[in-house]
Each structure stands twice: as C-alpha cells, then as structure tokens.
Scaffold this motif. Structure first.
Motif, PDB file in Angstrom:
ATOM      1  N   GLN A 135       3.365   1.488  -1.829  1.00 44.88           N
ATOM      2  CA  GLN A 135       3.986   1.408  -3.149  1.00 44.88           C
ATOM      3  C   GLN A 135       5.444   0.954  -3.070  1.00 44.88           C
ATOM      4  N   GLN A 163       0.818  -1.206   0.000  1.00 42.74           N
ATOM      5  CA  GLN A 163       0.000   0.000   0.000  1.00 42.74           C
ATOM      6  C   GLN A 163       0.858   1.266   0.000  1.00 42.74           C
ATOM      7  N   ALA A 184      -6.940   1.391  -7.626  1.00 45.41           N
ATOM      8  CA  ALA A 184      -5.550   1.843  -7.742  1.00 45.41           C
ATOM      9  C   ALA A 184      -5.467   3.126  -8.567  1.00 45.41           C
ATOM     10  N   GLU A 241      -4.294   6.741  -7.033  1.00 40.72           N
ATOM     11  CA  GLU A 241      -3.132   7.444  -7.589  1.00 40.72           C
ATOM     12  C   GLU A 241      -3.508   8.863  -8.017  1.00 40.72           C
TER      13      GLU A 241
END
Length: 468
Positions: free
Chosen positions: A195, A193, A406, A410
């Motif tokens: 990244q 989570q 996602a 983002e």
C-alpha cells in the motif's frame, strides 16, 4: 518443366530415404547428438529430446557432456513435475560438476534442486540449498547466478506477503543483474502490495524510462493497473496505450529481420542449386530439406505468435469492456435512492456474472473447463494445471477480480493469495473438482479444507475488529 522438376525432387528424396533405411548414413558424433537433443528440448519436443539424451549417456564417458545432459534431463522432469527423477538427474549433474570443479554450474544445479524443494513445501531444505548455491556463486563471482537466485528468493517472500524481505532480495538481485531495469516493475509491485503507492509509482517511473524497450513493458502494464485502482483512469489509459504501442513495435522489429533473413536464405540456396545441382546431388538435397524445415518452422512460429497476439488483444478488449461495464453499473447506483438497495444487489450480481463470464472466456478459463470434464475416478490419469498455467490463472484472476480481492484483503488481512484465488474461482462458478485442478491437485477434498481454513481466518479477523 515444372512437372519434371517435381519428379526429379521426389526421386532424390526417395533415394535419400532408401540410403537411411539401408544404414548408409554415418551416425553423428556425441557433441552433435547432444546439440540435436538440446534443440529438440528448446523447440518443445521433450520426449524425443529425452531419448537422445539417454543415448548420449550410453555412448560417452565425457564428464562435461554427462553433466550437461543430466542437467537438461532434470529440467525436463521438473517441467513435467516428476520431481523424484528430476532431483536424481540434478544430483548426477552436481556430482560431475564437482569433479570438474565447475563452481558456477554447481550453484545453478543447487538452485534448480532448491526450486523443487520449495514446490514440495520443504521450506528448510530449499533455504539450505539456496544458501549453499549463493555461497558457490559468490565463490565463482558468478553475478548471473546470484541475480537469479536472489530474484527467486524475493519472489517467494512476495508470495508469502513478507514484503520487507521480498524488497531486500529484489534489490540484491538488481545489484548483480546485468539488466536491473527488468526488476523495477517487480519492486514497484512489492511496494504496491504494501500500500506504498508513492514508492510504487517511483519504481514504475524508473521502469517506464528504462533504456531497453522490452524492459518497459511490465512497468507500463502494471502501472496502468495501479493508476486504474487509484481512480486515475486517464493516466491508466495512457500507460496501457503506451504498452500496446511498444508491444506492436517490438513485434514489427522482430518480424522484419526474420523475413529478410528468409529471403536471403532462399536466394543463396537457389544459386547453390543452379551451380552444383548436377555434380553435388546430396548437398542439394540437404539444403532443400533444410529450407523446407526452416520455412515450416518459421511459418509455425509466425502462426503461434499471431494466435498469441490475437488472444492478447481479445483478453485486453474483454478486460477493457469489463471495466467499462463495471464503471457504468456503479454510476447507475446513484440514479434512484429509493431503489438503491435493490439496484446494488442487482449490480453486484451483474458484476459477478460479468467477471465469471470474462474469466471463462479467457484461454486459461477454457483450459480449466476442459480439464474439469475429465473423469475424476481414475486419479492417475487426471491432468492438472501446470505451474505456468497456474501463473497465467493467477494473473487473469488478479486482472479481472482486482476490486474484489482488494476489498477482501483490506477487510480480512489474514487471507492468503490461495484463499483469494479460491474465492474468485468459486465466485466464477467453478466446481470443487475444477478448483482442485487449478491448485495442481486431483483430490477435491483439499478445496473443502481450504474453504474451512479461509472461514476460520475471516472469523478471526471479525473477532479482532469487534474487540477493537
């Protein structure tokens, strides 16, 4: 011969029922009554268990039994979301634990009350209770309680997207846990989570090679999702295949000993009946009743496991089919440049339709549709999703809408997990009343409020990008 045996068995059962009706059967003592109530609670009969627990409280002055009884009552009330009664029961248990100087159980009780406070939105209260529970557990050197409290704390920070704190408390839980391998998948998910793909893969690798096969399952499943999200579909397939084979192996290992134990039990009971049937009639009847109950319980349990396995296989097949169809539809985008825009719009509509169809075909999707058909006028009788069902819904949405969430996360980092869940449910075609039930509320007005807050967060993110 068979008819005579059936007549004899029915006659004995009738005599046993007659003795119970006449009050000839002796009442069990308090410890047996408590054990019976605990067994009912464990087997999913909370109403009957509560009745026995209150009977225990009315018949004993034993502080230890009272403490455990109040604690179990609090667990039942908390599961039913009757939080005021749950807190009262846990408080009664804590008072008796303090008289017994049972520091370990006091910490466990404070942990339960803190969980309720967190559910009610009292962040200050639950943190204070957790701190006190940790202090008591450290005083008692209770590593089990410490591991559980730190695990819950890490999970809550993870739901608030405070990943540094979530990773810190998860590592603390691993330090005290007797089975730290179970938390590798959790720590890997936190890094995913954030990244941080390399760290996530590292902890997934540790979890996949855990000594216990059960501890590998979560790491295999979520690692497959990570590899799929990063485009490594071959590795994702291998991980998902290993997960499926491990689940099948564990199921087979659990099933074989149960069948052997059942066979041995039947053989022993048959020998006892042949030797003592004429002279010990009531003992034979008791063993017969126990055999029938045990057989019925095993059959019900086996049937439930089979249905659960079938649902899981259907879900995995639907998810795999969905991913394959999405991949095929995306490949078709490059077929004709002149029709690219029209094909893109059509493809997105098909993807949205497939996701909505897949979600509604799941067990939790069918549960939402069933609850949405309730009469919303009488708020007192409206049933909502339980915490367990909400967790199941979040997992299903995460699986099915992985790409969509996602992309939104983002583009709009300010969006919360609740915003993403609302967006996915709305995209699936669920109405405002059904979405409110998914959040554990009967008032559809909160959906409009959530939609408004989500729009404001998206506008703020757009403004920030435009300023940059």
């Amino acid at each position: 011969m068979l008819i005579n045996r059936l007549v004899f068995t029915c006659s004995c059962l009738f005599l046993l029922l007659l003795m119970q009706a006449c009050g000839l059967r002796t009442s069990p003592d308090i410890e047996k009554l408590f054990a019976q109530a605990a067994e009912m609670q464990k087997n999913g009969h909370p109403t009957e268990a509560m009745a026995l627990y209150y009977e225990v409280l009315s018949q004993t002055d034993d502080t230890y039994i009272q403490s455990r009884t109040y604690y179990n009552l609090g667990s039942i009330y908390m599961w039913d979301r009757v939080f005021d009664k749950a807190i009262n029961a846990y408080t009664q248990a804590y008072q008796r634990d303090s008289l017994l100087c049972d520091t370990s159980h006091m910490a466990k009780t404070l942990d339960a009350i803190g969980t309720i406070r967190y559910t009610l939105g009292d962040s200050i209260g639950y943190r204070r209770l957790y701190a006190q529970a940790i202090r008591l557990a450290q005083q008692a050197k209770d590593s089990t309680n410490l591991a559980e409290i730190y695990r819950k704390t890490g999970w809550r920070y993870q739901t608030m997207n405070q990943f540094d704190s979530a990773a810190h408390y998860t590592r603390l839980s691993m330090n005290y846990s007797q089975t730290p391998a179970k938390l590798y998948s959790t720590l890997a998910e936190i890094h995913r989570q954030r990244q941080d793909t390399d760290s996530a893969r590292h902890y997934f690798h540790l979890g996949i090679h855990a000594p216990d096969r059960k501890d590998r399952l979560a790491s295999l499943f979520f690692s497959a999702q990570l590899e799929h999200a990063t485009g490594n579909d071959t590795m994702a397939y291998n991980r998902l295949l290993a997960y499926t084979l491990s689940v099948d192996t564990l199921y087979a290992q659990q099933k074989t000993p149960e069948i052997e134990k059942l066979a041995y039990r039947h053989e022993a009971e048959l020998q006892i009946r042949q030797v003592e049937e004429r002279h010990r009639l009531y003992i034979g009847l008791g063993i017969l009743a126990l055999t029938v109950a045990a057989s019925a319980f095993l059959l019900v349990l086996q049937n439930q496991r089979r249905k659960k396995r079938e649902e899981q296989l259907k879900y995995e097949a639907a998810l795999q089919g969905l991913n394959e169809k999405i991949a095929l539809l995306k490949d078709n985008l490059n077929a004709n440049d002149r029709e690219r825009e029209a094909l893109l719009l059509h493809t997105e509509e098909q993807i949205s339709h497939l996701r909505a169809f897949t979600l509604k075909r799941t067990a939790i999707g069918r549960r939402i549709i069933l609850l949405a058909e309730q009469d919303s006028k009488d708020k007192r009788n409206v049933r909502v999703l339980t915490e367990k069902e909400q967790a199941e819904l979040r997992k299903a949405v995460t699986d099915i809408y992985a790409d969509e969430t996602a992309r939104l996360k983002e583009r709009y980092p300010r969006l919360t997990e609740g915003d993403l869940l609302y967006h996915c449910l709305a995209s699936a075609g669920f109405g405002t009343f059904a979405i409110a039930l998914c959040f554990g509320n009967t008032d559809a007005g909160i959906v409009a409020q959530r939609k408004r807050r989500m729009k404001l967060r998206m506008e703020e993110a757009e403004n920030e990008m435009s300023c940059e």
